[in-house]
Motif scaffolding. Structure first.
Motif, PDB file in Angstrom:
ATOM      1  N   VAL A  97       0.941  -1.653   0.274  1.00 50.57           N
ATOM      2  CA  VAL A  97      -0.098  -0.035  -0.244  1.00 50.57           C
ATOM      3  C   VAL A  97       0.704   1.407   0.193  1.00 50.57           C
ATOM      4  O   VAL A  97       0.565   2.424  -0.752  1.00 50.57           O
ATOM      5  N   GLY A 190      -5.594  -7.209   4.740  1.00 56.15           N
ATOM      6  CA  GLY A 190      -5.001  -5.552   3.807  1.00 56.15           C
ATOM      7  C   GLY A 190      -3.388  -6.302   3.393  1.00 56.15           C
ATOM      8  O   GLY A 190      -3.578  -6.573   2.030  1.00 56.15           O
ATOM      9  N   VAL A 192      -0.507  -5.502   4.045  1.00 57.54           N
ATOM     10  CA  VAL A 192      -0.315  -4.316   3.875  1.00 57.54           C
ATOM     11  C   VAL A 192       1.014  -3.455   3.075  1.00 57.54           C
ATOM     12  O   VAL A 192       1.046  -3.013   1.930  1.00 57.54           O
TER      13      VAL A 192
ATOM     14  N   GLU B 240      -4.905   4.120   1.616  1.00 58.71           N
ATOM     15  CA  GLU B 240      -3.249   3.599   2.482  1.00 58.71           C
ATOM     16  C   GLU B 240      -3.663   5.249   3.006  1.00 58.71           C
ATOM     17  O   GLU B 240      -2.297   4.650   4.287  1.00 58.71           O
ATOM     18  N   THR B 243      -3.570   3.190   6.292  1.00 58.50           N
ATOM     19  CA  THR B 243      -2.135   2.763   6.673  1.00 58.50           C
ATOM     20  C   THR B 243      -0.942   3.308   6.917  1.00 58.50           C
ATOM     21  O   THR B 243      -0.155   3.078   7.658  1.00 58.50           O
ATOM     22  N   SER B 266       1.897  -5.183   8.697  1.00 60.47           N
ATOM     23  CA  SER B 266       1.153  -6.003   7.663  1.00 60.47           C
ATOM     24  C   SER B 266       1.130  -7.739   8.715  1.00 60.47           C
ATOM     25  O   SER B 266       0.439  -8.096   8.154  1.00 60.47           O
TER      26      SER B 266
END
Lengths: 298, 298
Positions: A97, A190, A192, B240, B243, B266
């Motif tokens: 991300v 996610g 991320v 975004e 995060t 993550s």
């Protein structure tokens, strides 16, 4: 118990694949999986440039389930996901991300001990899951690299696909042709940064056939919930698809007209994020089993 | 106890608003809220065309908190969200995730009894929440209709903003100027059909000031988790932003460099969907308090 070894891997889910093992429905099988880098990263000093990126997301299989025919549903009960003693994580420029903020690639080794992952000084309870799991796609859908999620499963990176859960996949080809890999010791919804805590594993599964039940997208059943797992080019697109399926399941399962099922969905369906970092994004529409029992779908 | 009555409403969060009530920090206040339609829908026979759509999402207030200054954080503990005996839902063409499939507007009245919502024959445990809650925006951000979520709060439609939770909002103007409304007896994450179970309510709050702590986006604290609540023109954009904030909070709070915080995110940050049906979409990045305690942020 039959074992499928980790040297038998595919990198693409194809409509026509050669099986490496045959099993009977209701048979328990153990599948040895590689991590998503084919175990190429061993320590934090290794340069990511040295990795062969053509060998990403190997899936062990395919496994032919006797009697599986197009139009059936393959139920996969996940009995056990073995935890090794370490996992791997990376960050890399333009990945994840916030990839545009990453200046250089880095690797971390996460120690795993007594079901706890140790990221530097932070302890995180392990919750092992399967990142890539799928069957042969339909002729119409064509082939999918293992890194991409779609209706056949694939790289769904969905935390609900964990020990004790059951995954339902549509059977598109004779024998279903199941393959899996890319397990994570733990991952946040996610994913991320683009990796979870990437591990090699041994996964114990039991497959069952549900004959003649059409299924468009995978469903994952946990202790408390059922979730339709959908993917799309955007998160919005995946959410629309998940909502459409959930409303259809509520309408049929609870015998409601479509508008009522749509309103009910706004109260009882939780849209959850699976992953937003792969070429297609994955979400799930999750419903409590107290509202919609799996028996009303299958 | 001071009571702010439901006839004192705003439809826009403005940097300069006239307060209707003044309270001290640590004072408990009761706020009477209208439903999102200003209680215009009473039964299922009413035509939605008859509704005055200029009166949507009224927020009761603004409330001036003595001593609140720009650069502070306003902590709002949600002590009680009263459940009435019914809630309202609608579907309408082009509204919600599947609005293109809706042929005609319809209304449902949901009976609420003993903390259970009855949608037709389906019983759903109530989990009351506040849809719209915010403070005066900064001069830079300018004014926002109450139906739009942003950094000052607003129509965040976030299920975590529930009884027992605490919401942290940035103070942008003297006195903070808090207003709230649009409560739901229950709602699924996503609010897919465009309404939850829309109710009038009485909300009991306690506000506390945290002096001189900068905060970019709202944070909601539940029993187990902290979540940064962000909004954007797309779900991707909101993710975004969420995060980015979560990684910054992990980096500062746990004294990690940015890349490590990104990798840790993550594993431990769950991206959750709040709503995907308002002009701006809202998500939250949720972290267990066992990983990041609020004391490390505030």
């Amino acid at each position: 118990m039959k074992v499928v070894t980790s040297d038998k891997v595919i990198y693409t889910f194809r409509p026509d694949m050669e099986p490496v093992q045959k099993i009977l429905p209701d048979e328990i099988v153990e599948v040895e999986t590689n991590d998503c880098f084919l175990n190429q990263i061993e320590n934090e000093e290794q340069l990511i440039d040295e990795i062969d990126f053509s060998k990403i997301n190997p899936a062990t299989g395919p496994i032919y389930v006797e009697g599986a025919e197009p139009g059936d549903v393959l139920k996969i009960e996940i009995l056990k996901i073995n935890l090794p003693d370490k996992g791997i994580m990376i960050v890399a420029p333009n990945e994840g991300v916030l990839g545009s903020f990453v200046e250089r690639a880095q690797t971390r080794v996460v120690k795993i001990e007594n079901k706890v992952c140790h990221f530097k000084s932070i302890s995180i309870p392990a919750k092992p899951m399967i990142g890539v799991i799928g069957v042969a796609p339909s002729q119409k859908d064509g082939e999918y690299p293992t890194g991409i999620p779609w209706k056949h499963g694939g790289n769904m990176d969905t935390t609900d696909i964990t020990e004790g859960a059951a995954l339902y996949l549509p059977v598109n080809q004779k024998g279903a042709l199941l393959a899996l890999g890319d397990c994570h010791a733990v991952m946040g919804d996610g994913e991320v940064c683009v990796t979870g805590c990437e591990i090699r594993s041994k996964v114990r599964l039991k497959t069952t056939l549900i004959k003649g039940v059409p299924l468009e997208w995978p469903i994952v059943e946990t202790n408390n919930s059922l979730a339709v797992v959908t993917s799309g080019n955007t998160v919005e697109g995946a959410i629309e698809e998940a909502t459409r399926c959930a409303v259809n399941h509520l309408s049929k399962g609870l015998n409601l007209d479509w508008s009522d099922a749509y309103m009910l969905a706004s109260l009882v369906v939780n849209i959850k994020v699976s992953q937003v970092v792969d070429p297609k994004k994955t979400v799930r529409a999750s419903i409590s089993k107290e509202i919609l029992n799996p028996k009303r779908i299958f």
